[in-house]
Design a protein around this motif. Structure first.
Motif, PDB file in Angstrom:
ATOM      1  N   LEU A  44      42.442  47.622  39.510  1.00 52.05           N
ATOM      2  CA  LEU A  44      42.080  47.055  40.806  1.00 52.05           C
ATOM      3  C   LEU A  44      43.099  46.002  41.241  1.00 52.05           C
ATOM      4  N   THR A 124      34.094  43.833  40.201  1.00 52.24           N
ATOM      5  CA  THR A 124      34.102  45.125  39.517  1.00 52.24           C
ATOM      6  C   THR A 124      32.716  45.380  38.937  1.00 52.24           C
ATOM      7  N   GLY A 151      38.637  43.324  47.047  1.00 49.85           N
ATOM      8  CA  GLY A 151      38.808  44.463  46.143  1.00 49.85           C
ATOM      9  C   GLY A 151      37.533  44.725  45.364  1.00 49.85           C
ATOM     10  N   ALA A 153      35.268  47.621  42.715  1.00 50.27           N
ATOM     11  CA  ALA A 153      35.107  48.853  41.940  1.00 50.27           C
ATOM     12  C   ALA A 153      33.607  49.112  41.863  1.00 50.27           C
ATOM     13  N   GLU A 271      37.354  52.878  43.986  1.00 50.00           N
ATOM     14  CA  GLU A 271      38.217  51.696  44.028  1.00 50.00           C
ATOM     15  C   GLU A 271      38.450  51.376  45.502  1.00 50.00           C
TER      16      GLU A 271
END
Length: 277
Positions: A44, A124, A151, A153, A271
């Motif tokens: 990531l 994440t 970002g 996940a 992602e």
């Protein structure tokens, strides 16, 4: 993870759901499982093209996979989670590697940071489990500076973990009115959550491979250390525990690609790189 697959709803007591979830994630020792996911944080950070000196916030950071990945790229990192013991684990990992990282207990739905505090905001397999998805997404966007990046996940609904949610839901019904965490793994839901604040939302389909000695070993580890699984087994009588175990083994056997008795089980995730307006 007690908020499993559910469509649209009666009104939900989101505060009560959050309290139960926090108790679940505090059970066992998620760090044992979380450490195995380190590669996701590394990938990531590469997808985000992190630059040294960037101010980075890891939300629902667990024991710090994305936190450490960003610190290894010489970013100025703050690691946040609402489970204090997981932050302690992340702090120990950071000290072992010699990183200076700020650790702060924080609720993803009510982040204790000013607007536009960070160049990059990460999560994440973390923020996707919040009961109030819209509030959590709004908070990620609020603390990210204009022109910055978010970002993520997120496990997808069709992935092994997405199917695990459904299997748990057969035995422990999801809280009424709470949306599935796996919706964060769909482009449509991401557009709903971030469309107003995003200049661009880019998604890449990826797989993480769970690698364990055997399917039974995976169950043993998750039952012992993964809070939501620990809570699920604890809520079932012996007969239902046996049935739940059989369902898990069937689910794993379907996609296990080891061919030798071990477990090599891919689980799809999305992602996500969001450019903030």
């Amino acid at each position: 993870m007690s908020a499993v697959l559910s469509a649209t709803p009666p009104a939900a007591d989101l505060a009560a759901v959050k309290t139960r979830q926090q108790a679940a994630w505090s059970t066992g020792n998620y760090a044992v499982v979380g450490t195995t996911l380190q590669i996701v944080g590394e990938n990531l950070c590469e997808a985000l093209d992190l630059r040294s000196g960037s101010r980075v916030l890891d939300v629902a950071a667990g024991n710090g996979n994305a936190t450490l990945a960003a610190a290894r790229r010489w970013c100025d990192v703050t690691s946040s989670d609402y489970v204090a013991s997981l932050l302690e684990s992340g702090r120990a990992r950071a000290q072992a590697e010699g990183h200076t990282i700020q650790f702060q207990e924080a609720d993803a739905e009510n982040l204790p940071f000013p607007d536009a505090s960070f160049d990059v905001v990460l999560s994440t397999f973390g923020v996707m489990f919040t009961p109030n998805q819209d509030k959590a997404a709004s908070e990620l966007a609020r603390v990210c500076k204009p022109g910055g990046k978010i970002g993520l996940a997120n496990w997808t609904p069709e992935s092994f973990i997405g199917q695990l949610f459904k299997t748990i839901g057969k035995y422990i019904p999801p809280a009424p009115g709470v949306k599935s965490p796996a919706l964060w793994g769909t482009k449509a839901r991401l557009e709903e959550l971030f469309g107003r604040t995003a200049k661009e939302i880019r998604t890449t389909s990826r797989e993480f491979n769970f690698r364990y000695r055997s399917p039974a070993h995976w169950i043993e580890v998750f039952r012992t250390y993964y809070g939501p699984m620990n809570k699920t087994f604890g809520a079932l009588d012996a007969g239902k525990q046996a049935a739940f175990t059989r369902d898990l083994l069937t689910l794993m056997e379907r996609d296990n690609r080891s061919g030798d008795g071990a477990l090599v089980l891919p689980s799809a995730y999305l992602e996500v790189v969001i450019e903030r307006k």
